[in-house]
Design a protein around this motif. Structure first.
Motif, PDB file in Angstrom:
ATOM      1  N   LEU A 334       0.816  -1.222   0.000  1.00  0.00           N
ATOM      2  CA  LEU A 334       0.000   0.000   0.000  1.00  0.00           C
ATOM      3  C   LEU A 334       0.844   1.265   0.000  1.00  0.00           C
ATOM      4  O   LEU A 334       0.324   2.340  -0.331  1.00  0.00           O
ATOM      5  CB  LEU A 334      -0.935   0.004   1.213  1.00  0.00           C
ATOM      6  N   VAL A 335       2.113   1.193   0.395  1.00  0.00           N
ATOM      7  CA  VAL A 335       2.998   2.350   0.277  1.00  0.00           C
ATOM      8  C   VAL A 335       3.570   2.338  -1.138  1.00  0.00           C
ATOM      9  O   VAL A 335       4.357   1.456  -1.481  1.00  0.00           O
ATOM     10  CB  VAL A 335       4.135   2.305   1.314  1.00  0.00           C
ATOM     11  N   GLY A 351      -0.589   4.542   8.850  1.00  0.00           N
ATOM     12  CA  GLY A 351      -1.525   3.505   9.283  1.00  0.00           C
ATOM     13  C   GLY A 351      -0.828   2.231   9.705  1.00  0.00           C
ATOM     14  O   GLY A 351      -1.183   1.615  10.725  1.00  0.00           O
ATOM     15  N   GLY A 352       0.210   1.816   8.949  1.00  0.00           N
ATOM     16  CA  GLY A 352       0.928   0.591   9.298  1.00  0.00           C
ATOM     17  C   GLY A 352       1.643   0.699  10.631  1.00  0.00           C
ATOM     18  O   GLY A 352       1.565  -0.208  11.468  1.00  0.00           O
ATOM     19  N   TRP A 353       2.315   1.825  10.865  1.00  0.00           N
ATOM     20  CA  TRP A 353       3.059   1.960  12.122  1.00  0.00           C
ATOM     21  C   TRP A 353       2.142   2.286  13.295  1.00  0.00           C
ATOM     22  O   TRP A 353       2.447   1.940  14.441  1.00  0.00           O
ATOM     23  CB  TRP A 353       4.167   2.998  11.968  1.00  0.00           C
ATOM     24  N   LEU A 422      -7.252   1.158   5.087  1.00  0.00           N
ATOM     25  CA  LEU A 422      -8.413   0.953   4.222  1.00  0.00           C
ATOM     26  C   LEU A 422      -8.515   2.052   3.170  1.00  0.00           C
ATOM     27  O   LEU A 422      -8.774   1.778   1.989  1.00  0.00           O
ATOM     28  CB  LEU A 422      -9.682   0.914   5.085  1.00  0.00           C
ATOM     29  N   VAL A 423      -8.302   3.310   3.579  1.00  0.00           N
ATOM     30  CA  VAL A 423      -8.333   4.431   2.633  1.00  0.00           C
ATOM     31  C   VAL A 423      -7.271   4.249   1.556  1.00  0.00           C
ATOM     32  O   VAL A 423      -7.531   4.436   0.359  1.00  0.00           O
ATOM     33  CB  VAL A 423      -8.131   5.765   3.382  1.00  0.00           C
ATOM     34  N   ALA A 424      -6.055   3.859   1.967  1.00  0.00           N
ATOM     35  CA  ALA A 424      -4.975   3.652   1.006  1.00  0.00           C
ATOM     36  C   ALA A 424      -5.290   2.501   0.057  1.00  0.00           C
ATOM     37  O   ALA A 424      -4.995   2.576  -1.147  1.00  0.00           O
ATOM     38  CB  ALA A 424      -3.664   3.392   1.741  1.00  0.00           C
ATOM     39  N   ALA A 425      -5.896   1.427   0.575  1.00  0.00           N
ATOM     40  CA  ALA A 425      -6.247   0.286  -0.270  1.00  0.00           C
ATOM     41  C   ALA A 425      -7.312   0.663  -1.296  1.00  0.00           C
ATOM     42  O   ALA A 425      -7.202   0.330  -2.489  1.00  0.00           O
ATOM     43  CB  ALA A 425      -6.720  -0.876   0.596  1.00  0.00           C
ATOM     44  N   GLY A 429      -7.275   0.890  -5.526  1.00  0.00           N
ATOM     45  CA  GLY A 429      -8.039  -0.183  -6.152  1.00  0.00           C
ATOM     46  C   GLY A 429      -7.706  -1.569  -5.652  1.00  0.00           C
ATOM     47  O   GLY A 429      -7.988  -2.560  -6.325  1.00  0.00           O
ATOM     48  N   HIS A 430      -7.123  -1.678  -4.457  1.00  0.00           N
ATOM     49  CA  HIS A 430      -6.815  -2.992  -3.873  1.00  0.00           C
ATOM     50  C   HIS A 430      -8.040  -3.481  -3.089  1.00  0.00           C
ATOM     51  O   HIS A 430      -8.081  -3.457  -1.859  1.00  0.00           O
ATOM     52  CB  HIS A 430      -5.590  -2.892  -2.952  1.00  0.00           C
ATOM     53  N   TRP A 431      -9.030  -3.939  -3.810  1.00  0.00           N
ATOM     54  CA  TRP A 431     -10.305  -4.310  -3.179  1.00  0.00           C
ATOM     55  C   TRP A 431     -10.168  -5.526  -2.280  1.00  0.00           C
ATOM     56  O   TRP A 431     -10.858  -5.629  -1.257  1.00  0.00           O
ATOM     57  CB  TRP A 431     -11.348  -4.575  -4.271  1.00  0.00           C
ATOM     58  N   ILE A 432      -9.289  -6.455  -2.638  1.00  0.00           N
ATOM     59  CA  ILE A 432      -9.128  -7.662  -1.810  1.00  0.00           C
ATOM     60  C   ILE A 432      -8.567  -7.283  -0.445  1.00  0.00           C
ATOM     61  O   ILE A 432      -9.061  -7.743   0.591  1.00  0.00           O
ATOM     62  CB  ILE A 432      -8.214  -8.675  -2.512  1.00  0.00           C
ATOM     63  N   TRP A 433      -7.530  -6.425  -0.431  1.00  0.00           N
ATOM     64  CA  TRP A 433      -6.947  -6.043   0.855  1.00  0.00           C
ATOM     65  C   TRP A 433      -7.952  -5.237   1.688  1.00  0.00           C
ATOM     66  O   TRP A 433      -8.014  -5.392   2.906  1.00  0.00           O
ATOM     67  CB  TRP A 433      -5.677  -5.226   0.668  1.00  0.00           C
TER      68      TRP A 433
END
Length: 503
Positions: A334-335, A351-353, A422-425, A429-433
């Motif tokens: 996502l980054v 978000g990850g950290w 979630l916003v980054a996904a 367009g990373h709908w699965i994540w």
């Protein structure tokens, strides 16, 4: 911001001595445990843990105030002949997290492992506090190293300090769990070290700044990065390398479980981020990053389902750790690796950290609460927790507040982390994540409310509940409230976490 790539010409900066103190003071305190003994050694532990927090705060304020990393050149020898210590925004946050959780674990364990008037010194007390200090020193080395072999040294110190905590009870079950942990740890170390050897053979340096400038997607570099990554995944207990974690964390004493889950598994995760974002940014091909995210997604779902099926509370909390680790691997995909997407990159990175930090405090509190449940009832069977909320309201409240962050319910750091991921996904367009992030929150709600539902049920006749230490309950609740405070921060990229990142 000064990225790793520009560090080759860096010299020492103001405050660099703090990095050395953070590593050395816990080690000196360990010597005091063996040499001084008794109450003097106990005082040394308390002073060392307090100093660790003060040092971490000093580093945090200095990095935040200057907007630049702190650098210390060991022995005055600059890379590639020497090695450097470096604390950027992520390092500063993790140093403070480690200091606070370690101090809380020591305070929680003081009743069981602290010195007692009129009693001889106990071996378990020496093992616990020396291992806790060694973990602090190893984590400080990991969070500030800028050399892949130096990071290996820190990782090994961390592993061999953590394993005694797993087997501290001395039962056959905990010894088996410790041996399994050791097997996975040694396997992971061999793979990582083999990768480091190949990297040195190909590039003639292990300095992260130099590697960032030299490393290209060539066969030997890709092989080395793959081996090192596989080894670190085993140490992080990411699916499918998670088999050692539940028995190890569930069998350890509560304070030890808190440190193992909150801090120890984060060390190898931190090193993975250093490897892919700082040492090998040119190797971040989408397919490889999607693979890491896919393993993280599998961990979220399968870890949550496994937690839902457990009959023991500590095992449920341990499998929850397997699931929550998975969220942290979404940052690898996502980054964005392409320049020009600063807001999106900063959102996913923050978000990850945020997930790493919020999970550390929430899970430490949850393991302490589970340990208090087992002490009060003499067991931790979930189906026999009825009436606990009425008899031990602070313990039930601690578990509930910790669960907010795991589920991603506001206000909590877990909600902020999962929302930004979630916003980054969705933006990419990373709908699965995105679906996995939502499904993981729902599954976390299922196992958290399963426990809370049993705790709030009508107590059976003649329920015997052992009185608990109020100080221990206060420590656990205090840790659980930290993610709530984190949830009050703005839902946007944090400037501190961007310090030291490559533009």
């Amino acid at each position: 911001m000064m990225p790793f790539a520009s560090m080759a010409a860096e010299g020492a900066t103001a405050g660099g001595f703090l990095l050395v103190l953070g590593i050395m003071l816990p080690a000196v305190a360990i010597l005091a445990l063996f040499v001084l003994g008794g109450r003097v050694a106990a005082l040394a532990v308390a002073l060392a843990l307090a100093a660790q927090i003060v040092i971490a705060l000093g580093i945090l304020f200095l990095v935040g105030d200057t907007g630049q990393p702190i650098v210390y050149v060991v022995g005055g020898w600059v890379p590639p002949l020497g090695i450097t210590l470096r604390a950027d925004g992520i390092s500063a946050i993790m140093l403070l997290t480690a200091g606070l959780v370690s101090a809380a674990a020591a305070a929680f364990a003081w009743r069981d492992y602290g010195p007692r008037a009129g009693e001889k010194e106990r071996r378990s007390s020496l093992v616990f506090f020396s291992a806790l200090l060694a973990i602090g020193s190893a984590l400080n080395l990991l969070f500030t190293s800028a050399d892949l072999f130096n990071l290996y040294v820190g990782l090994e110190l961390l592993t061999f300090a953590a394993i005694p905590l797993v087997s501290l009870k001395g039962s056959a079950e905990t010894i088996r769990a410790a041996l399994r942990y050791l097997l996975f740890a040694v396997f992971g170390s061999m793979l990582y070290l083999l990768g480091v050897v190949l990297i040195y053979g190909a590039h003639g340096t292990l300095d992260i700044a130099a590697l960032a400038a030299r490393a290209k997607p060539e066969a030997v570099t890709l092989l080395a990065a793959g081996l090192a990554t596989a080894g670190l995944l085993a140490k992080t207990a990411l699916f499918p390398f998670h088999l050692w974690l539940p028995p190890a964390h569930a069998g350890a004493p509560p304070a030890a479980s808190a440190v193992l889950s909150a801090l120890v598994v984060k060390g190898s995760l931190f090193l993975l981020a250093r490897l892919w974002f700082d040492a090998f940014p040119a190797l971040r091909e989408p397919a490889a990053m999607q693979l890491l995210a896919g393993l993280g997604a599998a961990a979220v779902i399968l870890g949550s389902v496994s937690a839902l099926r457990q009959v023991r509370l500590k095992l449920l909390v341990a499998y929850s750790t397997v699931a929550q680790i998975g969220y942290m691997f979404f940052i690898f995909t996502l980054v964005p690796s392409a320049p020009g997407e600063a807001w999106l990159s900063g959102t996913a990175w923050t978000g990850g950290w945020m997930q790493v930090v919020a999970h550390a405090f929430a899970k430490a509190a949850m393991f302490m609460a589970a340990g208090l449940v087992a002490e009060a009832l003499g067991h931790d069977r979930i189906d026999a927790l009825a009436g606990l909320a009425r008899r031990l309201p602070l313990v039930a409240l601690t578990f509930a507040v910790s669960g907010l962050s795991l589920m991603g319910i506001p206000p909590s750091g877990g909600f902020s982390a999962k929302w930004m991921l979630l916003v980054a996904a969705l933006a990419q367009g990373h709908w699965i994540w995105a679906a996995v992030i939502i499904a993981g929150g729902v599954l976390a709600g299922a196992y958290v409310f399963r426990v809370l539902g049993r705790m709030m049920a009508e107590p059976p006749e003649g329920l015997a509940v052992k009185p608990l230490n109020m100080g221990q309950q206060a420590v656990a609740l205090g840790l659980a409230l930290v993610p709530v405070a984190l949830g009050l921060l703005p839902l946007e990229p944090a400037a501190l976490l961007q310090v030291g990142r490559a533009p």
